[in-house]
Scaffold this motif. Sequence first.
Motif, PDB file in Angstrom:
ATOM      1  N   ARG A 199       0.774  -1.278  -0.034  1.00  0.00           N
ATOM      2  CA  ARG A 199       0.055  -0.068   0.225  1.00  0.00           C
ATOM      3  C   ARG A 199       0.918   1.145  -0.029  1.00  0.00           C
ATOM      4  O   ARG A 199       0.576   2.241  -0.573  1.00  0.00           O
ATOM      5  CB  ARG A 199      -0.931  -0.094   1.275  1.00  0.00           C
ATOM      6  CG  ARG A 199      -1.982  -1.231   0.960  1.00  0.00           C
ATOM      7  CD  ARG A 199      -2.603  -1.500   2.493  1.00  0.00           C
ATOM      8  NE  ARG A 199      -3.800  -2.488   2.391  1.00  0.00           N
ATOM      9  CZ  ARG A 199      -4.104  -3.188   3.157  1.00  0.00           C
ATOM     10  NH1 ARG A 199      -3.900  -2.859   4.340  1.00  0.00           N
ATOM     11  NH2 ARG A 199      -4.997  -4.107   2.800  1.00  0.00           N
ATOM     12  N   TRP A 203       0.818   4.223  -2.820  1.00  0.00           N
ATOM     13  CA  TRP A 203       1.080   5.567  -2.149  1.00  0.00           C
ATOM     14  C   TRP A 203       2.074   6.499  -2.902  1.00  0.00           C
ATOM     15  O   TRP A 203       1.863   7.540  -2.970  1.00  0.00           O
ATOM     16  CB  TRP A 203       0.799   5.697  -0.716  1.00  0.00           C
ATOM     17  CG  TRP A 203       0.900   7.114  -0.009  1.00  0.00           C
ATOM     18  CD1 TRP A 203       0.113   7.933   0.014  1.00  0.00           C
ATOM     19  CD2 TRP A 203       2.056   7.189   0.943  1.00  0.00           C
ATOM     20  NE1 TRP A 203       0.542   9.080   0.554  1.00  0.00           N
ATOM     21  CE2 TRP A 203       1.672   8.633   1.441  1.00  0.00           C
ATOM     22  CE3 TRP A 203       3.082   6.739   1.313  1.00  0.00           C
ATOM     23  CZ2 TRP A 203       2.335   9.260   2.483  1.00  0.00           C
ATOM     24  CZ3 TRP A 203       3.955   7.514   2.372  1.00  0.00           C
ATOM     25  CH2 TRP A 203       3.737   8.501   2.715  1.00  0.00           C
ATOM     26  N   SER A 240      -3.539  -7.367  -1.694  1.00  0.00           N
ATOM     27  CA  SER A 240      -3.336  -5.910  -1.505  1.00  0.00           C
ATOM     28  C   SER A 240      -3.173  -5.204  -2.829  1.00  0.00           C
ATOM     29  O   SER A 240      -3.745  -4.234  -2.908  1.00  0.00           O
ATOM     30  CB  SER A 240      -2.355  -5.663  -0.759  1.00  0.00           C
ATOM     31  OG  SER A 240      -2.524  -6.309   0.736  1.00  0.00           O
ATOM     32  N   ARG A 243      -6.178  -5.297  -5.085  1.00  0.00           N
ATOM     33  CA  ARG A 243      -7.262  -4.383  -4.575  1.00  0.00           C
ATOM     34  C   ARG A 243      -7.224  -2.959  -4.902  1.00  0.00           C
ATOM     35  O   ARG A 243      -7.998  -2.237  -4.887  1.00  0.00           O
ATOM     36  CB  ARG A 243      -7.464  -4.394  -2.961  1.00  0.00           C
ATOM     37  CG  ARG A 243      -8.046  -5.775  -2.565  1.00  0.00           C
ATOM     38  CD  ARG A 243      -8.534  -5.638  -1.048  1.00  0.00           C
ATOM     39  NE  ARG A 243      -9.027  -7.067  -0.692  1.00  0.00           N
ATOM     40  CZ  ARG A 243      -8.193  -7.644   0.030  1.00  0.00           C
ATOM     41  NH1 ARG A 243      -7.138  -7.288   0.724  1.00  0.00           N
ATOM     42  NH2 ARG A 243      -8.777  -8.988   0.643  1.00  0.00           N
ATOM     43  N   MET A 244      -5.895  -2.560  -5.200  1.00  0.00           N
ATOM     44  CA  MET A 244      -5.445  -1.150  -5.517  1.00  0.00           C
ATOM     45  C   MET A 244      -5.145  -0.958  -6.969  1.00  0.00           C
ATOM     46  O   MET A 244      -4.599   0.016  -7.201  1.00  0.00           O
ATOM     47  CB  MET A 244      -4.137  -0.544  -4.429  1.00  0.00           C
ATOM     48  CG  MET A 244      -4.560  -0.722  -2.950  1.00  0.00           C
ATOM     49  SD  MET A 244      -3.485  -0.132  -2.043  1.00  0.00           S
ATOM     50  CE  MET A 244      -3.745   1.643  -2.523  1.00  0.00           C
TER      51      MET A 244
END
Length: 429
Positions: A199, A203, A240, A243-244
């Motif tokens: 994540r 970012w 993860s 999902r992003m």
Amino acid sequence: MKQLLAGALAAALLVAPAAAQTNPTTFVHAGRVLVDPATGKVETQKTLVVQNGKVVRIADGFLTEPGGKVVDLKSAFVLPGFIDSHVHLTGEQNPNSRLEEVTQSSAEQAMVAARYAKKTLLAGFTTVADLGADDDAIFALRKAISLGDVPGPRIVASGSAISIHGGHGDVNGFREDVMHVLRPGSVCSGAADCSRAVREQVWKGADVIKITATGGVLSNTAAGLAQQFSEDELKAIVESAHRMGRRVTAHAHGGDGINSFLKAGGDSIEHGTFLDAEGIALMKKNGAYLVPTLMAGDFVYRVASGPNNFLTPAQSAKALEAGPRMLDMARRAHAGGVKIAFGTDTGVSAHGDNAGEFALLVKAGLTPLEAIQAATVNAADHLQLSSVAGALTPGHAADIVAVDGDPLKDVTVLTKVRFVMKDGVVHKP
């Protein structure tokens, strides 16, 4: 206020024709052209009409219009710009590589990467995936190139690779206090921590998530080339990332790491040295791409077995183990029907030499056309850029290269690119 707006509008109307004149239509006269490598069809005496950085139409014969620019490639073989799915622009292996790790700032690495990006572009590679670099350096270069401030290929970037503590991708072989300072935030342990690392990379700006599923040749640790993440960690990383909205590609040598990553839903494999029958079946089932990086295997083996070996003992042992196996691995993968995308791991070998991979792919059993497809339509599909790169059909970016000779008969001519255009801008006339 009305007077100011009227004045601004009048100025805009006066400027618009002048601006249009600075971006004329370009007519690329191609003697022979592989418009869409997926078809394998070579067309002759065509004009690629380029406007605003894109191919807008393809005309028969050698078309010109008043006010247009002409690029004369009547005697050349024209192809879409090449795509290298695995590079490291911020450095290049040399006897001082380990010293550079602790002396170069992020800003210095960005400057180094700009130099190597230009060399890559002039070699005919108009798109690359940079899979492992200082975040600040590579994301800054990606932006500078996209703005036109720096010449270079279109960049898909992962930034720092997701790695286990102490594994390939972590910092190894220096004083402990130095390693703590240099360790990237993408190093993780445990499923929850690895989800955090993914994540954070998204970012920070990662286009794709790169993980080190197994040990690696150039990490300075005697930890082998087998699986390093646990199954739970691999599942957490892939879930993860997906999902992003990010795909996950894995540096993977050992068969155990390859298979565990694919079972976790991973999207592609980099290197694949010990790929086995189960791995081939999983790759076909998942539709996963293999990026063989044959140049890297050839390079590290030649260095480790040569008289001027600058690798550490741990690196040398792994280079001698992995290097000789990669060509046969690619041959078995190709024969087994695995999808192959062109990638070199350049930065291990020298930037600008990327096209040397074509001959190695042919040596591994691909036809010259299949090797070209790996570096165009396949790589574009792999990097989810099929609407942008990999072909010269209308609507695609005007990424155009030209060579002498016929690469469908001799792929080595691709190492001598004589013309490069990217997004309609000529970089190598």
